[in-house]
Design a protein around this motif. Structure first.
Motif, PDB file in Angstrom:
ATOM      1  N   GLU A 190      42.801  44.192  43.731  1.00  0.00           N
ATOM      2  CA  GLU A 190      43.632  43.104  43.184  1.00  0.00           C
ATOM      3  C   GLU A 190      44.970  42.979  43.922  1.00  0.00           C
ATOM      4  O   GLU A 190      45.688  41.999  43.733  1.00  0.00           O
ATOM      5  CB  GLU A 190      43.835  43.332  41.677  1.00  0.00           C
ATOM      6  CG  GLU A 190      42.536  43.066  40.919  1.00  0.00           C
ATOM      7  CD  GLU A 190      42.439  43.755  39.555  1.00  0.00           C
ATOM      8  OE1 GLU A 190      43.458  44.334  39.098  1.00  0.00           O
ATOM      9  OE2 GLU A 190      41.341  43.722  38.967  1.00  0.00           O
ATOM     10  N   PHE A 195      44.730  37.538  46.516  1.00  0.00           N
ATOM     11  CA  PHE A 195      43.830  37.785  45.382  1.00  0.00           C
ATOM     12  C   PHE A 195      44.079  36.807  44.238  1.00  0.00           C
ATOM     13  O   PHE A 195      45.212  36.508  43.891  1.00  0.00           O
ATOM     14  CB  PHE A 195      44.006  39.213  44.844  1.00  0.00           C
ATOM     15  CG  PHE A 195      43.171  39.463  43.625  1.00  0.00           C
ATOM     16  CD1 PHE A 195      41.849  39.853  43.761  1.00  0.00           C
ATOM     17  CD2 PHE A 195      43.694  39.259  42.347  1.00  0.00           C
ATOM     18  CE1 PHE A 195      41.057  40.046  42.636  1.00  0.00           C
ATOM     19  CE2 PHE A 195      42.907  39.450  41.222  1.00  0.00           C
ATOM     20  CZ  PHE A 195      41.592  39.846  41.371  1.00  0.00           C
ATOM     21  N   PRO A 197      42.229  36.153  40.230  1.00  0.00           N
ATOM     22  CA  PRO A 197      41.143  36.627  39.366  1.00  0.00           C
ATOM     23  C   PRO A 197      40.079  35.569  39.155  1.00  0.00           C
ATOM     24  O   PRO A 197      40.360  34.369  39.259  1.00  0.00           O
ATOM     25  CB  PRO A 197      41.856  36.950  38.046  1.00  0.00           C
ATOM     26  CG  PRO A 197      43.148  36.220  38.087  1.00  0.00           C
ATOM     27  CD  PRO A 197      43.484  35.937  39.526  1.00  0.00           C
TER      28      PRO A 197
END
Ligand SMILES: N[C@@H](CCC(=O)N[C@@H](CS)C(=O)NCC(=O)O)C(=O)O
Length: 205
Positions: A190, A195, A197
């Motif tokens: 992460e 990055f 989600p």
């Protein structure tokens, strides 16, 4: 005429798509996202891109390429050759391939399948998917106990291939708390630049 730039046909809740987005973003490559839900994947237009009717599909200029792991290999070689996402040496390449196979096997049949059944209402054998996931997570926990990344001392496409469905295993009713090394690895992925989600599936939210 060749299409300019990169287009990704995918689905927001697909971990197979998400792993490709992680790679595009880590490489800081601009791309157009074309949302391709189940009914769109059955059209003649989509089937001309991927006769299997699956996302993700990547279009890069004249190239049309399906399969998330194939796309990761392509992006690593075509757009990230100087960043060592996929080592060239025989052992390094084989170790990455091992985890790409696990992503297409145990990850797909384990946490992906469990999440499809619990959070996305698909038919399937949750007990079997849980069994596959438990075996996978026990192996990953032991493997990662002395390592930072899955296939090398640095991040590779193996990490991206395995991340999304393992991170979302709780949506399939599988707890990640018993696996501290797996959790530490997830947090490391992460932190990779770019990055973002994958959204939680609607039932799990
Ligand atoms: N091996 C393929 C699997 C992709 C896949 O299973 N995609 C799912 C969405 S996550 C899909 O499009 N399923 C529709 C179908 O199989 O009909 C890959 O790695 O890209």
């Amino acid at each position: 005429m060749a299409a300019a730039g990169i287009t990704l046909y995918g689905s927001e809740l697909s971990g197979h798509t998400h792993r490709v987005e992680l790679m595009l973003r880590a490489l800081d490559l601009p791309y157009r996202f074309v949302s391709s839900p189940a009914q769109a994947r059955r059209t003649a237009e989509f089937l001309s891109l991927n006769p299997l009717g699956q996302v993700p599909v990547l279009q890069d200029g004249d190239l049309i390429l399906a399969d998330s792991n194939a796309i990761l290999v392509y992006l690593a070689k075509r757009h990230g050759a100087d960043q060592n996402w996929l080592p060239d040496d025989p052992v390094g390449a084989a170790l990455v391939q091992r985890w790409l196979s696990i992503a297409a096997g145990e990850v797909a049949n384990g946490p992906n399948m469990a999440r499809l059944i619990v959070a996305l209402g698909r038919p399937g054998d949750h007990g079997k998917a849980t069994e596959v996931t438990d075996r996978l997570l026990r192996f990953m926990e032991q493997h990662l106990a002395g390592r930072t990344y899955l296939a090398a001392a640095h991040r590779t496409i193996a990490d991206l291939a395995c991340y999304s469905y393992v991170a979302h295993a709780p949506e399939g009713g599988i707890a990640l708390e018993p696996y501290p090394s797996v959790n530490a690895w997830l947090r490391r992925i992460e932190k990779i630049p770019g990055f973002k989600p994958m959204p939680a599936s609607p039932i799990a939210q």
